[in-house]
Design a protein around this motif. Sequence first.
Motif, PDB file in Angstrom:
ATOM      1  N   GLY A  10       0.798  -1.237   0.000  1.00  0.00           N
ATOM      2  CA  GLY A  10       0.000   0.000   0.000  1.00  0.00           C
ATOM      3  C   GLY A  10       0.822   1.275   0.000  1.00  0.00           C
ATOM      4  O   GLY A  10       0.257   2.364  -0.099  1.00  0.00           O
ATOM      5  N   GLY A  15      -1.565   0.497  -5.031  1.00  0.00           N
ATOM      6  CA  GLY A  15      -1.920   0.191  -3.641  1.00  0.00           C
ATOM      7  C   GLY A  15      -2.146   1.453  -2.832  1.00  0.00           C
ATOM      8  O   GLY A  15      -3.091   1.541  -2.040  1.00  0.00           O
ATOM      9  N   ARG A  34       6.097  -3.807   3.190  1.00  0.00           N
ATOM     10  CA  ARG A  34       7.165  -4.716   3.662  1.00  0.00           C
ATOM     11  C   ARG A  34       8.230  -3.922   4.406  1.00  0.00           C
ATOM     12  O   ARG A  34       8.900  -4.445   5.285  1.00  0.00           O
ATOM     13  N   LYS A  38       8.726   3.001   5.089  1.00  0.00           N
ATOM     14  CA  LYS A  38       8.069   3.529   3.876  1.00  0.00           C
ATOM     15  C   LYS A  38       6.560   3.638   4.105  1.00  0.00           C
ATOM     16  O   LYS A  38       5.908   4.594   3.681  1.00  0.00           O
ATOM     17  N   VAL A  58       3.873  -5.871   6.504  1.00  0.00           N
ATOM     18  CA  VAL A  58       3.500  -7.138   5.860  1.00  0.00           C
ATOM     19  C   VAL A  58       4.411  -7.368   4.658  1.00  0.00           C
ATOM     20  O   VAL A  58       4.326  -6.640   3.669  1.00  0.00           O
ATOM     21  N   ASP A  59       5.267  -8.371   4.775  1.00  0.00           N
ATOM     22  CA  ASP A  59       6.003  -8.859   3.606  1.00  0.00           C
ATOM     23  C   ASP A  59       5.254 -10.092   3.138  1.00  0.00           C
ATOM     24  O   ASP A  59       5.196 -11.101   3.862  1.00  0.00           O
ATOM     25  N   VAL A  60       4.669 -10.020   1.952  1.00  0.00           N
ATOM     26  CA  VAL A  60       3.784 -11.101   1.510  1.00  0.00           C
ATOM     27  C   VAL A  60       4.532 -12.400   1.206  1.00  0.00           C
ATOM     28  O   VAL A  60       3.905 -13.442   1.030  1.00  0.00           O
ATOM     29  N   ALA A  87       0.093  -6.259  -3.566  1.00  0.00           N
ATOM     30  CA  ALA A  87       1.555  -6.324  -3.706  1.00  0.00           C
ATOM     31  C   ALA A  87       1.956  -7.341  -4.776  1.00  0.00           C
ATOM     32  O   ALA A  87       1.394  -8.438  -4.834  1.00  0.00           O
ATOM     33  N   ALA A  88       2.893  -6.965  -5.613  1.00  0.00           N
ATOM     34  CA  ALA A  88       3.381  -7.890  -6.644  1.00  0.00           C
ATOM     35  C   ALA A  88       4.702  -7.377  -7.206  1.00  0.00           C
ATOM     36  O   ALA A  88       5.054  -6.213  -7.007  1.00  0.00           O
ATOM     37  N   VAL A 138      -5.574  -8.259  -6.979  1.00  0.00           N
ATOM     38  CA  VAL A 138      -5.165  -7.388  -8.082  1.00  0.00           C
ATOM     39  C   VAL A 138      -4.358  -8.230  -9.067  1.00  0.00           C
ATOM     40  O   VAL A 138      -3.204  -8.594  -8.815  1.00  0.00           O
ATOM     41  N   SER A 140      -4.038  -9.098 -13.551  1.00  0.00           N
ATOM     42  CA  SER A 140      -3.571  -8.347 -14.721  1.00  0.00           C
ATOM     43  C   SER A 140      -4.101  -8.998 -15.990  1.00  0.00           C
ATOM     44  O   SER A 140      -4.331 -10.215 -16.031  1.00  0.00           O
ATOM     45  N   PRO A 185      -6.221  -3.663 -13.329  1.00  0.00           N
ATOM     46  CA  PRO A 185      -6.323  -2.199 -13.218  1.00  0.00           C
ATOM     47  C   PRO A 185      -6.115  -1.451 -14.530  1.00  0.00           C
ATOM     48  O   PRO A 185      -6.276  -0.235 -14.571  1.00  0.00           O
ATOM     49  N   GLY A 186      -5.757  -2.167 -15.606  1.00  0.00           N
ATOM     50  CA  GLY A 186      -5.351  -1.496 -16.847  1.00  0.00           C
ATOM     51  C   GLY A 186      -3.870  -1.147 -16.768  1.00  0.00           C
ATOM     52  O   GLY A 186      -3.175  -1.567 -15.835  1.00  0.00           O
ATOM     53  N   TRP A 187      -3.408  -0.373 -17.748  1.00  0.00           N
ATOM     54  CA  TRP A 187      -1.978  -0.006 -17.782  1.00  0.00           C
ATOM     55  C   TRP A 187      -1.817   1.316 -17.035  1.00  0.00           C
ATOM     56  O   TRP A 187      -2.358   2.350 -17.455  1.00  0.00           O
ATOM     57  N   ASP A 191       5.708   2.757 -10.779  1.00  0.00           N
ATOM     58  CA  ASP A 191       7.062   2.249 -11.044  1.00  0.00           C
ATOM     59  C   ASP A 191       6.976   1.014 -11.937  1.00  0.00           C
ATOM     60  O   ASP A 191       7.812   0.808 -12.813  1.00  0.00           O
ATOM     61  N   MET A 192       5.950   0.171 -11.709  1.00  0.00           N
ATOM     62  CA  MET A 192       5.802  -1.038 -12.518  1.00  0.00           C
ATOM     63  C   MET A 192       5.324  -0.719 -13.934  1.00  0.00           C
ATOM     64  O   MET A 192       5.854  -1.241 -14.914  1.00  0.00           O
TER      65      MET A 192
HETATM   66  N1  LIG Z   1       1.033  -0.732 -13.215  1.00  0.00           N
HETATM   67  C1  LIG Z   1       0.388  -1.441 -14.111  1.00  0.00           C
HETATM   68  O1  LIG Z   1       0.285  -1.041 -15.279  1.00  0.00           O
HETATM   69  C2  LIG Z   1      -0.297  -2.732 -13.731  1.00  0.00           C
HETATM   70  C3  LIG Z   1      -0.999  -3.419 -14.724  1.00  0.00           C
HETATM   71  C4  LIG Z   1      -1.658  -4.597 -14.390  1.00  0.00           C
HETATM   72  C5  LIG Z   1      -1.616  -5.062 -13.081  1.00  0.00           C
HETATM   73  N2  LIG Z   1      -0.904  -4.367 -12.138  1.00  0.00           N
HETATM   74  C6  LIG Z   1      -0.906  -4.908 -10.782  1.00  0.00           C
HETATM   75  O2  LIG Z   1      -1.265  -3.887  -9.864  1.00  0.00           O
HETATM   76  C7  LIG Z   1      -0.633  -4.135  -8.592  1.00  0.00           C
HETATM   77  C8  LIG Z   1       0.134  -2.908  -8.139  1.00  0.00           C
HETATM   78  O3  LIG Z   1       1.066  -2.572  -9.146  1.00  0.00           O
HETATM   79  P1  LIG Z   1       1.860  -1.186  -9.171  1.00  0.00           P
HETATM   80  O4  LIG Z   1       1.930  -0.788 -10.599  1.00  0.00           O
HETATM   81  O5  LIG Z   1       1.316  -0.255  -8.171  1.00  0.00           O
HETATM   82  O6  LIG Z   1       3.314  -1.711  -8.729  1.00  0.00           O
HETATM   83  P2  LIG Z   1       4.536  -0.943  -8.047  1.00  0.00           P
HETATM   84  O7  LIG Z   1       4.459   0.511  -8.331  1.00  0.00           O
HETATM   85  O8  LIG Z   1       5.752  -1.679  -8.473  1.00  0.00           O
HETATM   86  O9  LIG Z   1       4.284  -1.187  -6.478  1.00  0.00           O
HETATM   87  C9  LIG Z   1       4.358  -2.488  -5.986  1.00  0.00           C
HETATM   88  C10 LIG Z   1       4.040  -2.500  -4.519  1.00  0.00           C
HETATM   89  O10 LIG Z   1       4.120  -3.866  -4.072  1.00  0.00           O
HETATM   90  C11 LIG Z   1       5.002  -3.900  -2.964  1.00  0.00           C
HETATM   91  N3  LIG Z   1       5.659  -5.197  -2.825  1.00  0.00           N
HETATM   92  C12 LIG Z   1       6.438  -5.877  -3.689  1.00  0.00           C
HETATM   93  N4  LIG Z   1       6.857  -7.026  -3.150  1.00  0.00           N
HETATM   94  C13 LIG Z   1       6.329  -7.075  -1.907  1.00  0.00           C
HETATM   95  C14 LIG Z   1       6.393  -7.998  -0.836  1.00  0.00           C
HETATM   96  N5  LIG Z   1       7.122  -9.122  -0.921  1.00  0.00           N
HETATM   97  N6  LIG Z   1       5.691  -7.747   0.288  1.00  0.00           N
HETATM   98  C15 LIG Z   1       4.969  -6.620   0.409  1.00  0.00           C
HETATM   99  N7  LIG Z   1       4.883  -5.683  -0.553  1.00  0.00           N
HETATM  100  C16 LIG Z   1       5.569  -5.919  -1.684  1.00  0.00           C
HETATM  101  C17 LIG Z   1       5.998  -2.762  -3.196  1.00  0.00           C
HETATM  102  O11 LIG Z   1       6.661  -2.458  -1.971  1.00  0.00           O
HETATM  103  P3  LIG Z   1       8.116  -1.701  -1.942  1.00  0.00           P
HETATM  104  O12 LIG Z   1       7.828  -0.236  -2.069  1.00  0.00           O
HETATM  105  O13 LIG Z   1       8.673  -2.086  -0.604  1.00  0.00           O
HETATM  106  O14 LIG Z   1       8.919  -2.243  -3.089  1.00  0.00           O
HETATM  107  C18 LIG Z   1       5.041  -1.689  -3.683  1.00  0.00           C
HETATM  108  O15 LIG Z   1       4.371  -1.117  -2.581  1.00  0.00           O
HETATM  109  C19 LIG Z   1       0.245  -5.362  -8.795  1.00  0.00           C
HETATM  110  O16 LIG Z   1      -0.448  -6.514  -8.367  1.00  0.00           O
HETATM  111  C20 LIG Z   1       0.445  -5.400 -10.303  1.00  0.00           C
HETATM  112  O17 LIG Z   1       0.733  -6.694 -10.776  1.00  0.00           O
HETATM  113  C21 LIG Z   1      -0.244  -3.227 -12.435  1.00  0.00           C
END
Ligand SMILES: NC(=O)c1ccc[n+]([C@@H]2O[C@H](COP(=O)([O-])OP(=O)(O)OC[C@H]3O[C@@H](n4cnc5c(N)ncnc54)[C@H](OP(=O)(O)O)[C@@H]3O)[C@@H](O)[C@H]2O)c1
Length: 232
Positions: A10, A15, A34, A38, A58-60, A87-88, A138, A140, A185-187, A191-192
């Motif tokens: 989150g 998140g 985790r 932060k 929470v570290d998943v 988280a992913a 969540v 994809s 959630p779409g694109w 950071d991801m």
């Molecule tokens: N962005 C997209 O376009 C997109 C598209 C389709 C689906 N999604 C899905 O949407 C969700 C969120 O994506 P996002 O784009 O927001 O990703 P993000 O910006 O990379 O953020 C990922 C979050 O997950 C946390 N995380 C990673 N590993 C973890 C662990 N082992 N335990 C706890 N937290 C952990 C990270 O924590 P840290 O800050 O500590 O690294 C961060 O808070 C994901 O499930 C992703 O697959 C995203």
Amino acid sequence: MATITLVTGGNRGIGLAACEGLAKLGMHVLMGSRDLAKGETAASALRQRGLEVEAIQVDVTDAESIEQARQTIQNQHGRLDVLVNNAAILIDETSNIMRLPIEIMRETMEANFYGPLMLCQAFLPMMQQQRYGRVVNVSSQAGQLSTMGNYAPAYSISKTALNALTVMFAAAMHGGDIKINAMCPGWVRTDMGGRNASRSPEEGADTIVWLATLPKDGPTGGFFRDRKPVAW
Ligand SMILES: NC(=O)c1ccc[n+]([C@@H]2O[C@H](COP(=O)([O-])OP(=O)(O)OC[C@H]3O[C@@H](n4cnc5c(N)ncnc54)[C@H](OP(=O)(O)O)[C@@H]3O)[C@@H](O)[C@H]2O)c1
């Protein structure tokens, strides 16, 4: 009595937007992070805007961390109403299935699949006890078998597995008002997703908020994008 909600990962990205969107509805949001530092920083920024958000470690990928969080939530709140498995990790975008290192597959499954599995196993019994709960996984489009190619194989397969987990847990709930759904959630610009993505984190979080607040006659065991069902 405020709705108690846990969002994993989150502290940033989608998140974080989900934490904000759910807290704006009056929920008490536990921002899973985790790295607790932060989480504290991100949660305190939302609290300064009048929202009820507290950080929780929470570290998943860590069963002990999940159990610790379960005990803390049980002791401090006595229940959990909403779980968002957000988280992913995406660490194999440049890979392909022919040369995917097995350790990348394993690391991805730890976060994207075993994590949500352990979290559902930890918190669904609480929801069953109170006969109410909403779980949002969540996922994809990358995990959709109907459109699947060769993109990011570990990530994509982990999301397909997450979709299967959604169906299985939904089928395992008998009685009570418990709904478990997956969503895309779409694109999204995170950071991801990168800066060229078409959606804001708030837009990406919209279907999460919708599924987290489904009425009693809402769907369960489904896969959604933009509040509409999509093919598996
Ligand atoms: N962005 C997209 O376009 C997109 C598209 C389709 C689906 N999604 C899905 O949407 C969700 C969120 O994506 P996002 O784009 O927001 O990703 P993000 O910006 O990379 O953020 C990922 C979050 O997950 C946390 N995380 C990673 N590993 C973890 C662990 N082992 N335990 C706890 N937290 C952990 C990270 O924590 P840290 O800050 O500590 O690294 C961060 O808070 C994901 O499930 C992703 O697959 C995203």
